[in-house]
Design a protein around this motif. Structure first.
Motif, PDB file in Angstrom:
ATOM      1  N   ASN A 477       0.952  -1.380  -0.043  1.00 50.93           N
ATOM      2  CA  ASN A 477       0.008  -0.007   0.162  1.00 50.93           C
ATOM      3  C   ASN A 477       0.721   1.378   0.050  1.00 50.93           C
ATOM      4  OD1 ASN A 477       0.955   0.257   2.525  1.00 50.93           O
ATOM      5  ND2 ASN A 477      -1.012  -0.050   3.675  1.00 50.93           N
ATOM      6  N   GLY A 478       1.972   1.174  -0.371  1.00 46.32           N
ATOM      7  CA  GLY A 478       3.106   2.115  -0.393  1.00 46.32           C
ATOM      8  C   GLY A 478       3.791   2.440   1.076  1.00 46.32           C
ATOM      9  N   ASN A 499      11.090   4.504   8.525  1.00 47.39           N
ATOM     10  CA  ASN A 499       9.936   3.665   9.070  1.00 47.39           C
ATOM     11  C   ASN A 499       8.876   4.013  10.188  1.00 47.39           C
ATOM     12  OD1 ASN A 499      10.759   1.698   7.313  1.00 47.39           O
ATOM     13  ND2 ASN A 499      12.341   0.916   8.805  1.00 47.39           N
ATOM     14  N   THR A 500       8.541   5.508  10.015  1.00 45.47           N
ATOM     15  CA  THR A 500       7.734   5.923  10.882  1.00 45.47           C
ATOM     16  C   THR A 500       6.204   5.552  10.712  1.00 45.47           C
ATOM     17  OG1 THR A 500       7.663   7.982   9.392  1.00 45.47           O
ATOM     18  CG2 THR A 500       9.075   8.088  11.441  1.00 45.47           C
ATOM     19  N   ILE A 501       5.638   5.570  11.652  1.00 48.86           N
ATOM     20  CA  ILE A 501       4.174   4.781  11.546  1.00 48.86           C
ATOM     21  C   ILE A 501       3.153   5.781  11.288  1.00 48.86           C
ATOM     22  CG2 ILE A 501       2.531   3.628  12.893  1.00 48.86           C
ATOM     23  CD1 ILE A 501       4.840   3.093  14.963  1.00 48.86           C
ATOM     24  N   ASP A 502       2.628   5.464  10.061  1.00 49.87           N
ATOM     25  CA  ASP A 502       1.576   6.206   9.548  1.00 49.87           C
ATOM     26  C   ASP A 502       0.312   5.193   9.105  1.00 49.87           C
ATOM     27  OD1 ASP A 502       2.114   4.633   7.495  1.00 49.87           O
ATOM     28  OD2 ASP A 502       2.649   6.383   6.001  1.00 49.87           O
ATOM     29  N   GLU A 503      -0.808   5.952   8.612  1.00 53.58           N
ATOM     30  CA  GLU A 503      -1.999   5.457   8.348  1.00 53.58           C
ATOM     31  C   GLU A 503      -1.724   4.086   7.628  1.00 53.58           C
ATOM     32  OE1 GLU A 503      -4.595   8.276   6.542  1.00 53.58           O
ATOM     33  OE2 GLU A 503      -4.958   9.322   8.358  1.00 53.58           O
ATOM     34  N   GLY A 504      -0.979   4.012   6.418  1.00 54.59           N
ATOM     35  CA  GLY A 504      -0.908   2.737   5.765  1.00 54.59           C
ATOM     36  C   GLY A 504      -0.105   1.688   6.330  1.00 54.59           C
ATOM     37  N   ASN A 558      -6.342   6.040  18.478  1.00 50.80           N
ATOM     38  CA  ASN A 558      -7.385   4.928  18.748  1.00 50.80           C
ATOM     39  C   ASN A 558      -6.808   3.825  18.007  1.00 50.80           C
ATOM     40  OD1 ASN A 558      -9.535   3.557  20.290  1.00 50.80           O
ATOM     41  ND2 ASN A 558     -10.398   3.655  18.262  1.00 50.80           N
ATOM     42  N   ASP A 559      -6.828   4.284  16.497  1.00 51.31           N
ATOM     43  CA  ASP A 559      -6.336   3.379  15.544  1.00 51.31           C
ATOM     44  C   ASP A 559      -5.138   2.469  15.731  1.00 51.31           C
ATOM     45  OD1 ASP A 559      -8.600   3.789  13.846  1.00 51.31           O
ATOM     46  OD2 ASP A 559      -7.799   5.107  12.372  1.00 51.31           O
ATOM     47  N   ILE A 560      -4.282   3.306  16.236  1.00 42.97           N
ATOM     48  CA  ILE A 560      -2.619   2.671  16.732  1.00 42.97           C
ATOM     49  C   ILE A 560      -2.961   1.758  17.723  1.00 42.97           C
ATOM     50  CG2 ILE A 560      -0.427   3.045  17.584  1.00 42.97           C
ATOM     51  CD1 ILE A 560      -0.495   5.765  16.095  1.00 42.97           C
ATOM     52  N   GLN A 561      -3.649   2.050  18.762  1.00 41.83           N
ATOM     53  CA  GLN A 561      -3.858   1.157  19.883  1.00 41.83           C
ATOM     54  C   GLN A 561      -4.542  -0.117  19.487  1.00 41.83           C
ATOM     55  OE1 GLN A 561      -6.100   3.736  22.697  1.00 41.83           O
ATOM     56  NE2 GLN A 561      -4.277   4.557  23.656  1.00 41.83           N
TER      57      GLN A 561
END
Length: 800
Positions: A477-478, A499-504, A558-561
């Motif tokens: 997904n990129g 490698n930072t955490i994003d929505e993808g 919340n999505d990350i958790q």
């Protein structure tokens, strides 16, 4: 008789000897560290060895994975304890670089060795055949050179040099042992003066020094030009010399001058008068406090680094080095394009870059077949021993594919434009480059046969690059991709910057648990980048906070958790396989995996306080669970009451503690005791896949089951008041700032459970809600936003 190493002895407790003993302890091998009896006639006959061990224990960077490992090193002296060598499997000699001293020691050692004992020398350049002169056939059969690099724990390269009589079985054993157990990148060298690394490296250093002296470049100019801009480490040339020791540099150069009479560049190894004078004055580099650089303290206690004026031999303030080519290269991430930008430039930086590149590449091409069996060995030495982005022949390939820049390099660097004979051969008899093929499936030009052969790799190594080149990508997904590794195992790899955490990435973590279990038996999370993950994307957080997008920010948290909770309670095993830095959210991903296979050089930590926040991806919650805050542990009386886990979690997070190794990460409970560690980075994914298959088999046999959510007993407001009082004390004594105290108060509320009762269990979600609430409150504060911006702008934490 097959070789094995269960116990070792190190003779010589200097910097290298003590560090070798420390690394043996790191991998669980006990050793005896011996040195001479001190000449002062004191009662402590083991004083020299004891001092060496103490220096290793207190070394910075750390020589031991954990200081607890030092118990595996016993000390003694060569006069009283030499007979103990009869009980070891491997003797490593690391005494002073003098042939007469080493030979004299070998004569004594040979008298006590048991048959089949391996004996090696850590010499940096004395030939093996000279070292073993006069020794028995048994001694020579079991002898080779093991040239470690300093610092031993961190430097990947290990040069192995056989004597003419060294048994092939021993060489094979030492290659496998050094790769699998010691975690080294092994290069077998021919028995020529100073082997491969020092032959090429010292030539490059001295030729650059002569260029600087003859063309008027300053110390700072050289190190700035020939550092990261040219794919080299920040220590570049002169700083590297200071770190290695200028007396060592001179010793190696003198050895080459005396023992390589046929070298057409022999005069480069004649030590320049500037370096001779520095050594006469005792300016030996880092170990003497001054060399090409000198650190001085001002009356107010601030440190300043001065640089040596090569003309006057006086120390002067460092000057800012600015060249158009460096400015153009600074923002280019791709090392190849960055190097080409500098080499193609028409300023003084480009000129020096071309000259020194030509010097080193032509020398490597002319020497390769005489000092190494393959050009791959030369490239591995350059990358592993000097931390260059590209090896010599990899760099040749870059230039061969950019003939205009190659022509400029040759014109500036040499009196003749003729290509070295080996380069001409690869153009006429090869495919025009030294390497062909795709990443993970490379072949190299074999100068013995003028054909291409596969680049050798450790047994069982798995390459994500090779898997991707073989169309094994299941989904991309990129931001991340899912790669089929075979045997029902897939690997999730991140692709964002650092490698930072994003929505993808969050979306892909959800996918591997939801859809992945329909296709695979187990999932690994691993990256081939230098670092596992720098955590959440701070830029997105500060932008959302400044624009008041609180609902969006809370939804993202919340999505990350919930993604992390999905990992933890996955119905198929999820294995994290980190290496390098795993900070903040990167550490939280690892803590939520079912199992971790970590590279030993993994640096884990919940560091959010450094940017004015607290962990909010489940890090607080997970650390509390591991410290014994669960109802099960509390009722069993294993943790000393509900306050102890909260206090320990507070201290670890508030001080942004980062492990200095995977071993220390287990002590800090960022990793569990059941998590496993790999010493060699190249073998990490191989070992992680073996773990994944083992757990998948256990699941199918009904032995492994998905985790069940625990209930937590947290101490509540009373304990929070105790932590807040400790914060006030630190504030009053000036040990923390006002905003540190603010962050600490929010953190204390989270780790003590908010307004909960110490006798009423709470769910994990209760702590997750507290994390999210504290994070959002802090993100809205100006001083926290200033901290986030400081990290983004300078890379350094702001203490406001």
């Amino acid at each position: 008789m097959p070789y094995q190493i269960r116990k070792a002895a190190v003779l010589g407790a200097g910097v290298m000897g003590a560090a070798i003993a420390a690394h043996l302890a790191n991998v669980g091998i006990p050793s005896l560290l011996l040195d001479i009896v001190p000449s002062d006639g004191g009662d402590d006959r083991d004083k020299v060895a004891r001092t060496g061990l103490e220096k290793a224990i207190n070394a910075r960077p750390a020589a031991f994975y954990s200081k607890k490992d030092a118990r595996l090193v016993m000390i003694g002296n060569i006069e009283d304890d030499l007979d103990e060598l009869a009980h070891v499997d491997w003797v490593i000699e690391a005494v002073v670089e003098r042939l007469d001293i080493k030979r004299s020691l070998y004569a004594k050692v040979e008298q006590v060795l048991a048959p089949g004992t391996i004996i090696t020398s850590n010499t940096s350049g004395l030939p093996a055949h000279q070292l073993t002169e006069g020794r028995s056939e048994e001694f020579r059969r079991n002898f080779l050179i093991t040239h470690f690099f300093n610092p031993v724990r961190y430097m990947r390269l290990l040069e192995l040099v056989p004597d003419a009589d060294t048994t092939p079985a021993l060489m094979q054993f030492m290659q496998e042992f050094s790769t699998e157990v010691l975690g080294k990148g092994v290069v077998v060298c021919k028995d020529t003066p100073n082997f491969i690394a020092n032959r090429i490296g010292v030539y490059a250093s001295l030729s650059t020094l002569y260029r600087a002296l003859n063309e008027g470049y300053t110390v700072s100019e050289v190190d700035t030009l020939l550092g990261p801009a040219m794919g080299h480490p920040r220590s570049a040339v002169f700083r590297t010399g200071d770190l290695s020791g200028l007396d060592t540099l001179a010793h190696v150069a003198q050895n080459l001058y005396e023992n390589a009479p046929g070298d057409e560049q022999r005069e480069i190894f004649r030590i320049p008068e500037v370096l001779r004078e520095m050594i006469r004055r005792g300016w030996l580099g880092e170990k003497s406090g001054q060399g090409f650089y000198k650190r001085v303290k001002s009356p107010d206690g601030e440190s300043t680094i001065l640089e040596l004026n090569l003309k006057t031999l006086e120390y002067e303030p460092q000057q800012k080095v600015r060249f158009p080519s460096l400015g153009a290269a600074r923002n280019i991430d791709d090392p190849v394009q960055r190097i080409l930008t500098v080499l193609d430039a028409d300023d003084r930086a480009g000129k020096l870059a071309r000259e020194t590149t030509a010097d080193s590449l032509i020398y490597a091409a002319n020497r390769a077949s005489g000092i190494a069996d393959t050009l791959v060995a030369v490239d591995n030495v350059i990358r592993w021993g000097f931390n260059y982005d590209l090896g010599s022949f990899e760099m040749w390939d870059v230039l061969l594919q950019h003939p205009d820049i190659l022509q400029k390099v040759l014109q500036d660097g040499t009196a003749t434009q003729a290509l070295p004979e080996l380069v001409q051969r690869v153009k006429s008899k090869g495919h025009g480059t030294f390497y062909i093929g795709t990443p993970g499936r490379l072949q190299f030009f074999d100068f013995h046969t003028d054909t291409y052969k596969p680049v050798p790799a450790p047994k069982g190594v798995i390459s994500l690059a090779a898997a991707k080149a073989s169309n094994k990508v299941i989904r991309d997904n990129g931001s991340a991709s899912l790669i089929d590794l075979g045997d029902g195992v897939a690997c999730l790899e991140f692709h964002t910057k650092m490698n930072t955490i994003d929505e993808g990435i969050i979306e892909m973590m959800r996918y591997i648990v939801g859809e992945g279990q329909k296709q695979f038996r187990a999932i690994i999370i691993n990256n081939e980048a230098a670092d596992f993950s720098a955590g959440a994307n701070v830029m997105l957080v500060v932008m959302a906070a400044k624009s008041g997008e609180w609902k969006r920010l809370e939804a993202g948290l919340n999505d990350i958790q919930q993604a992390h909770q999905l990992l933890k309670y996955s119905s198929i095993p999820v294995i994290a396989a980190p290496s390098g830095r795993a900070l903040g959210g990167g550490c939280e991903i690892i803590m939520h995996a079912n199992h971790v296979r970590a590279h030993v050089e993994s640096y884990l930590g919940l560091v959010e306080v450094g940017v004015g926040l607290i962990p909010a991806g489940g890090g607080c919650k997970e650390l509390l669970v591991r410290l014994g805050a669960t109802e099960e542990h509390q009722k069993a009386g294993k943790t000393g009451g509900p306050f102890t886990p909260s206090r320990r979690a507070f201290e670890t997070i508030a001080f942004a503690t980062v492990s200095t190794s995977a071993v220390e990460a287990q002590e800090l409970l960022f990793l569990r005791k059941t998590d496993t560690i790999t010493i060699n980075r190249d073998l990490l994914l191989r070992d992680a896949k073996a773990d994944a298959i083992r757990l998948a088999d256990a699941r199918e046999a009904g032995i492994w089951q998905a985790a069940q959510p625990p209930m937590l007993l947290l101490p509540g407001p009373g304990a929070r008041l105790v932590l807040e009082q400790q914060i006030e004390n630190l504030l009053l004594t000036g040990k923390v700032s006002e905003h540190d105290a603010v962050i600490g108060r929010y953190l204390s509320r989270v780790v003590t459970g908010g307004e909960c009762s110490p006798v009423t269990p709470v769910t994990e979600q209760h702590v997750l809600d507290l994390e999210r609430e504290a994070f959002l409150s802090l993100a809205g504060m100006e001083k926290s936003q200033d901290r986030m911006q400081a990290i983004l702008m300078t890379g350094k934490p702001l203490r406001n």
